[in-house]
Write an enzyme that holds these catalytic residues in place. Structure first.
Site, PDB file in Angstrom:
ATOM      1  N   GLU A   7      38.058  61.924   3.031  1.00  0.00           N
ATOM      2  CA  GLU A   7      37.849  62.314   4.425  1.00  0.00           C
ATOM      3  C   GLU A   7      39.140  62.247   5.236  1.00  0.00           C
ATOM      4  O   GLU A   7      39.128  61.937   6.421  1.00  0.00           O
ATOM      5  CB  GLU A   7      36.775  61.428   5.055  1.00  0.00           C
ATOM      6  CG  GLU A   7      35.422  61.575   4.385  1.00  0.00           C
ATOM      7  CD  GLU A   7      34.350  60.688   4.992  1.00  0.00           C
ATOM      8  OE1 GLU A   7      34.612  60.001   6.000  1.00  0.00           O
ATOM      9  OE2 GLU A   7      33.237  60.686   4.439  1.00  0.00           O
ATOM     10  N   CYS A   8      40.237  62.579   4.614  1.00  0.00           N
ATOM     11  CA  CYS A   8      41.566  62.495   5.222  1.00  0.00           C
ATOM     12  C   CYS A   8      42.064  63.903   5.552  1.00  0.00           C
ATOM     13  O   CYS A   8      41.645  64.882   4.938  1.00  0.00           O
ATOM     14  CB  CYS A   8      42.501  61.824   4.211  1.00  0.00           C
ATOM     15  SG  CYS A   8      44.230  61.711   4.699  1.00  0.00           S
ATOM     16  N   GLY A   9      42.956  63.998   6.504  1.00  0.00           N
ATOM     17  CA  GLY A   9      43.561  65.284   6.817  1.00  0.00           C
ATOM     18  C   GLY A   9      44.343  65.858   5.645  1.00  0.00           C
ATOM     19  O   GLY A   9      44.568  67.060   5.564  1.00  0.00           O
ATOM     20  N   TYR A  10      44.743  64.994   4.703  1.00  0.00           N
ATOM     21  CA  TYR A  10      45.485  65.437   3.520  1.00  0.00           C
ATOM     22  C   TYR A  10      44.576  65.708   2.324  1.00  0.00           C
ATOM     23  O   TYR A  10      45.062  66.058   1.246  1.00  0.00           O
ATOM     24  CB  TYR A  10      46.531  64.396   3.122  1.00  0.00           C
ATOM     25  CG  TYR A  10      47.632  64.219   4.135  1.00  0.00           C
ATOM     26  CD1 TYR A  10      48.527  65.247   4.411  1.00  0.00           C
ATOM     27  CD2 TYR A  10      47.781  63.015   4.821  1.00  0.00           C
ATOM     28  CE1 TYR A  10      49.539  65.086   5.343  1.00  0.00           C
ATOM     29  CE2 TYR A  10      48.792  62.840   5.752  1.00  0.00           C
ATOM     30  CZ  TYR A  10      49.673  63.874   6.005  1.00  0.00           C
ATOM     31  OH  TYR A  10      50.664  63.713   6.921  1.00  0.00           O
ATOM     32  N   THR A  11      43.271  65.558   2.482  1.00  0.00           N
ATOM     33  CA  THR A  11      42.337  65.740   1.368  1.00  0.00           C
ATOM     34  C   THR A  11      42.511  67.108   0.714  1.00  0.00           C
ATOM     35  O   THR A  11      42.348  67.241  -0.499  1.00  0.00           O
ATOM     36  CB  THR A  11      40.877  65.539   1.842  1.00  0.00           C
ATOM     37  OG1 THR A  11      40.757  64.205   2.340  1.00  0.00           O
ATOM     38  CG2 THR A  11      39.882  65.745   0.725  1.00  0.00           C
TER      39      THR A  11
END
Length: 159
Positions: free
Chosen positions: A35-39
């Site tokens: 659930e990360c912006g980098y996912t």
């Protein structure tokens, strides 16, 4: 001298794996989160893994929930998400911690082995490039996209 091969880690299915099983390969170790912006980097990591897999290279993913609670699921949920959303086939290990007293010994070693960057992990998708002898060659911070590593991986595979 300690190398990656001195460690073991638990796979998503609960089985313990000696990292010496990867001896002789060039590896990219990444702490991941769903659930990360980098996912979205999962897609690029899979492409990198696929492109170099036949040449002795593998990506190893290590989910972690230490940064903003961005990996809240259990191992089964994480594995299903990675496979269904990004087609991940590279090895995923059980969720672990990368910083602090509860950090997995592998990740304590990674943050100390790279003498140019001996500091804790700052965020999800920090990457460590490991040579065929199990030594840390380079650390990449989260904003570095997987495609930016191609030349470094090629150089290590050519050795």
């Amino acid at each position: 001298m300690t190398t990656l091969y001195d460690f073991s880690a638990q796979l998503m299915d609960g089985g313990e794996t000696a990292l010496s099983a990867y001896e002789g390969q060039v590896l990219l170790l990444v702490n991941t989160a769903s659930e990360c912006g980098y996912t979205r980097q999962y897609a690029g990591l899979q492409e990198l893994h696929d492109y170099f897999a036949g040449q002795g290279f593998s990506v190893l993913g290590f989910p972690c929930n230490q940064f903003g609670g961005q990996e809240p699921g259990g191992n089964d949920e994480i594995a299903a998400f990675c496979q269904s959303r990004f087609g991940v086939t590279f090895p995923l290990f059980a969720k672990l911690e990368v910083n602090g007293e509860a950090a997995h010994p592998l990740w304590r070693w990674l943050t100390q082995a790279d003498s140019a960057h001996p500091h804790p992990i700052k965020w999800n998708f920090t990457k460590f490039l490991i040579d065929h002898r199990g030594r840390v060659v380079k650390r990449y911070e989260p904003a570095v996209e997987p495609h930016e590593l191609v030349d470094d991986v090629k150089a290590l595979l050519a050795r």
